[in-house]
Scaffold this active site. Structure first.
Site, short mmCIF file in Angstrom:
data_model
loop_
_atom_site.label_atom_id
_atom_site.label_comp_id
_atom_site.label_asym_id
_atom_site.label_seq_id
_atom_site.Cartn_x
_atom_site.Cartn_y
_atom_site.Cartn_z
N PRO A 230 -3.59 6.38 17.76
CA PRO A 230 -3.67 5.56 16.54
C PRO A 230 -3.79 6.36 15.25
O PRO A 230 -4.30 5.85 14.28
CB PRO A 230 -4.93 4.73 16.78
CG PRO A 230 -5.79 5.59 17.64
CD PRO A 230 -4.85 6.37 18.52
N HIS B 65 0.83 -1.20 0.00
CA HIS B 65 0.00 0.00 0.00
C HIS B 65 0.87 1.24 0.00
O HIS B 65 1.82 1.32 0.77
CB HIS B 65 -0.88 -0.02 1.26
CG HIS B 65 -1.96 0.98 1.21
ND1 HIS B 65 -1.72 2.31 1.45
CD2 HIS B 65 -3.25 0.87 0.88
CE1 HIS B 65 -2.84 2.96 1.30
NE2 HIS B 65 -3.78 2.12 0.96
#
Ligand code: APR
Length: 407
Positions: free
Chosen positions: A304, A83
């Site tokens: 996160p 990715h």
């Protein structure tokens, strides 16, 4: 009559007792076992829970290199997806960054964490590694000395004790290792004042990129997990109960914030999992207390916003394994003495970038802890300038790519 039936505390030993079977604990266990170090992993949950718990899934290039180095990457090479693109959507338009062609030209690998944990566990067990599921560490004692002990309770609640040469605390932010730290231990904490509704949707990804939408209603994020599962984030008010939003409201908000009218509809599906995440960060310092050493979330929790958690966990596990092998097999404690300092360099870099991402993606106008209005407008204008610089400056894009994938 066995010792167990008498409820007397059974004492067992290992040179290294590892608390927790997450990415940190299982990577460490595999590396130590492969080096012939007598170790055991103690895990509170049962095997099925450990192997199916869906969490992160965005592996940095360094994580793939570490796992490759130790023959632990077969699964992610078979099923992981490379990715390298982010798409930023704002009310003033959108832009894409092919970060795999920027900075150090490194890519992420999209590989669900439960698959990584399953690979690590299977490899560890097939190699003959020791693990005790359903075994909860209660406390670590005598870590200042050469023979720390770990008091545990097994799945039936029976007490036990493990005596070790070293204890590796890989049991997360709320584990026994953190609870057993000496009083003077520093805990750097930061509440970013932002909360997300974290969602796992049974829907194919709608973008071939990580999508970051900065909308006046709040942030929205889109991350592919597999061909049928997509992770979404929706900025929500602090204290919002996880079940407060109906599925219709969730998809309506995602469509609006992701700009479905302009960029095309999102592919909807059943919400399989939801949780509310308050974006907080913390760092324990130092990471070594005599014979107790911390790695993974037990060492630090990056918010996160930049997918650093699991990647730091694997990096720290390799540094700790190398240091423990040097010490236990070659009586060389230099790497162990430098373990904390070396990890903290990576940890603070990850914290700095996660903080930068949070400032980029979230308008201070929606953040109740961001200070007086005039200051928030000032910060909002700076935030917009930051987005514009990322859109137009190659130097900024290279910096972004290096820190987004780097660890
Ligand atoms: N005794 C034994 N095991 C425990 C205890 C305890 N007292 N407390 C927690 N555990 C176990 C948990 O059940 C869990 O399996 O420790 C493990 C910790 O694993 P993770 O939370 O995955 O932590 P870590 O290996 O540090 O990886 C951290 O991975 O999930 C991502 O993004 C996430 O940043 C995080 C990273």
């Amino acid at each position: 009559m066995t010792e167990r039936q008498t409820n007397r505390t059974v004492e067992e030993t290992a040179d290294v007792v590892i608390l927790g079977a997450g990415p940190a604990g299982l990577t460490l266990g595999n590396l130590l076992h492969a080096a012939g170090i007598d170790c055991v992993v103690l895990e509170r949950a049962d095997r099925a829970h450990v192997q199916t718990r869906a969490r992160a899934g965005f592996l940095a290039a360094n994580t793939v290199r570490v796992l490759d180095r130790h023959g632990l990457a077969a699964g992610l090479h078979r099923r992981g997806q490379p990715h390298g693109t982010c798409e930023f959507r704002t009310e003033n338009g959108s832009f894409r960054l092919d970060y795999g062609a920027l900075g150090r030209r490194e890519l992420h690998t999209v590989y669900p964490q439960q698959d990584l944990v399953d690979d690590l566990l299977t490899h560890y067990l097939e190699a003959g590694g020791r693990i005790a599921f359903g075994t909860e560490a209660q406390s670590v004692r005598d870590a200042a000395g050469p023979n720390p002990t770990v008091d545990v309770r097994d799945a039936e609640g029976r007490p036990g004790r493990w005596r070790a040469r070293y204890v590796a605390g890989c049991d997360g932010r709320h584990g026994a290792a953190r609870r057993s730290l000496p009083a003077g231990t520093l805990r750097h904490q930061r509440d970013h004042g932002v909360s997300w509704l974290g969602l796992i949707a049974e829907a194919p990804p709608s973008l071939d990129a990580v999508g970051y939408a900065m909308h006046p209603d709040g942030f929205a994020g889109h991350m592919a997990r597999t061909a049928d599962i997509t992770r979404y984030y929706l900025q929500c008010e602090r204290g919002t109960p996880a079940d407060a939003w109906s599925e219709d409201r969730i998809w309506a908000a995602l469509d609006r914030r992701m700009g479905a009218a302009e960029h095309g509809p999102l592919r909807h599906g059943r919400i399989l999992q939801r949780s509310v995440i308050d974006l907080e960060s913390d760092v324990v310092e130092p990471l070594r207390h005599g014979s107790l050493l911390l790695a993974g979330d037990a060492a630090s929790l990056p918010a996160p916003a930049a997918a650093k958690g699991a990647n730091l966990a694997v990096l720290e596990a390799e540094l700790l394994a190398e240091a423990l092998v040097d010490e236990l097999s070659h009586d060389d404690s230099r790497a162990l003495d430098r373990y904390s300092e070396r990890c903290l360099q990576h940890i603070w870099r990850a914290q700095e970038f996660a903080h930068w991402m949070i400032q980029l993606l979230h308008s201070p106008l929606l953040n109740p802890t961001a200070g007086p209005a005039e200051e928030s407008f000032f910060h909002e204008s700076m935030r917009r300038a930051r987005v514009e610089s990322l859109r137009t400056s190659r130097t900024h894009q290279d910096w972004f790519a290096e820190n987004y994938v780097g660890i």
